[in-house]
Design a protein around this motif. Structure first.
Motif, PDB file in Angstrom:
ATOM      1  N   GLU A 110     -40.163 -19.680 -23.281  1.00  0.00           N
ATOM      2  CA  GLU A 110     -41.510 -19.623 -23.841  1.00  0.00           C
ATOM      3  C   GLU A 110     -42.276 -18.433 -23.278  1.00  0.00           C
ATOM      4  N   ALA A 111     -42.142 -18.197 -21.968  1.00  0.00           N
ATOM      5  CA  ALA A 111     -42.790 -17.041 -21.353  1.00  0.00           C
ATOM      6  C   ALA A 111     -42.243 -15.752 -21.941  1.00  0.00           C
ATOM      7  N   ALA A 112     -40.942 -15.704 -22.187  1.00  0.00           N
ATOM      8  CA  ALA A 112     -40.314 -14.516 -22.764  1.00  0.00           C
ATOM      9  C   ALA A 112     -40.849 -14.251 -24.161  1.00  0.00           C
ATOM     10  N   ALA A 113     -41.011 -15.310 -24.946  1.00  0.00           N
ATOM     11  CA  ALA A 113     -41.512 -15.161 -26.309  1.00  0.00           C
ATOM     12  C   ALA A 113     -42.945 -14.630 -26.309  1.00  0.00           C
ATOM     13  N   LEU A 114     -43.782 -15.127 -25.410  1.00  0.00           N
ATOM     14  CA  LEU A 114     -45.161 -14.671 -25.325  1.00  0.00           C
ATOM     15  C   LEU A 114     -45.242 -13.203 -24.906  1.00  0.00           C
ATOM     16  N   LEU A 115     -44.288 -12.772 -24.102  1.00  0.00           N
ATOM     17  CA  LEU A 115     -44.273 -11.387 -23.617  1.00  0.00           C
ATOM     18  C   LEU A 115     -43.525 -10.459 -24.571  1.00  0.00           C
ATOM     19  N   GLY A 116     -42.745 -11.045 -25.476  1.00  0.00           N
ATOM     20  CA  GLY A 116     -41.968 -10.243 -26.415  1.00  0.00           C
ATOM     21  C   GLY A 116     -40.720  -9.651 -25.804  1.00  0.00           C
TER      22      GLY A 116
END
Length: 283
Positions: free
Chosen positions: A31-37
């Protein structure tokens, strides 16, 4: 960018704090990766200190984690932005990584507090004292190995001997002052050195005398290094398997209270100097 092979303790601490922020936000790594792209693998590399993180990405992560602690975020950005090589890098490949990590932590510390029971604190040790200590603890070492350790320990003193030293508050048990690690003359020189440093405005020396009743803190040996914010403090303790770096909030609070208790039971600075003077006379 190539991944780091051996992250330093300071790099690992930055990674740990970023993981703690994510955990506090209740987000999974994906989820953190998705928010950061970015990919989850990149988050994994950042949180294991195998890869660095830019200021822009770090601030975006902190925003995604709803972290509003500006002082903490700025401190983490400063850690992430460090590029300069410190003097301790001269010993890479010559000494274990733990020696370099301690010197780097001291370099960045805002203060240092010690409790020493058996040996004189490293920042106070004379060359003769340190040499005798390393030689005894490592009898299989050639002289060159011992000298690397002595040289490194002497250079670490810069944090309390430079023009802008850190505040240093140390509690030393009388046992550490009486044990003749390097013989009578060297012991006298060592005690004299402690007295000289105790006169400095930024240094406070307290002694725990043998005569103290009801003292059960002999196992309290520690080094407490102050971070730019209390959350980034570090406690260093010797352990059977090597040096242990403690940094959880619960651990830090425990050792803050422990230092306070030990410090309260020790002699006042002027009484401590008087005791050291008496010990020198005995020699």
């Amino acid at each position: 960018m190539a991944l780091r092979r051996e992250p330093t303790a300071r790099q690992l601490r930055l990674a740990t704090e970023l993981r703690r922020l994510r955990d506090a936000a209740g987000l999974a790594a994906r989820e953190a990766a998705a928010l950061l792209g970015v990919s989850p693998v990149q988050i994994s590399h950042i949180e294991s200190a195998l890869a660095g993180v830019s200021e822009e990405r770090l601030r975006r992560l902190a925003a995604n984690y709803s972290c509003s602690n500006v002082e903490l975020i700025d401190a983490l950005v400063s850690m992430a932005s460090e590029r300069a090589r410190g003097w301790w890098e001269d010993y890479r490949g010559l000494l274990p990584a733990a020696y370099l990590d301690l010197a780097e932590l001291e370099h960045h510390a805002k203060f240092r507090k010690d409790v020493a029971v058996i040996h004189v604190p490293g920042l106070f040790q004379t060359e003769d004292y340190a040499r005798a200590l390393f030689a005894y603890m490592n009898p299989e070492f050639p002289d060159s190995e011992v000298e690397h350790r002595v040289s490194h320990r002497m250079r670490r003193k810069i944090v309390i001997e430079c023009p802008d030293p850190i505040p240093y508050d140390t509690v030393i048990h009388e046992a550490a002052l009486r044990i003749k690690v390097a013989g009578r003359a060297a012991t006298r020189a060592q005690l004299t050195r402690i007295l000289e440093m105790s006169d400095a405005d930024h240094v406070t020396v307290r002694v725990i005398p043998f005569a103290l009743d009801d003292f059960a803190g002999a196992g309290s040996t520690m080094v407490h290094l102050g971070g730019p914010v209390p959350r980034l403090d570090t406690v260093v303790r010797d352990a059977p398997h090597g040096t242990a770096l403690l940094d959880s909030e619960a651990q830090l609070e425990h050792f803050r209270k422990l230092f306070h208790r030990v410090s309260e039971r020790s002699l006042a600075p002027d009484q401590s100097r008087d005791l050291i003077h008496e010990l020198i006379k005995e020699l």
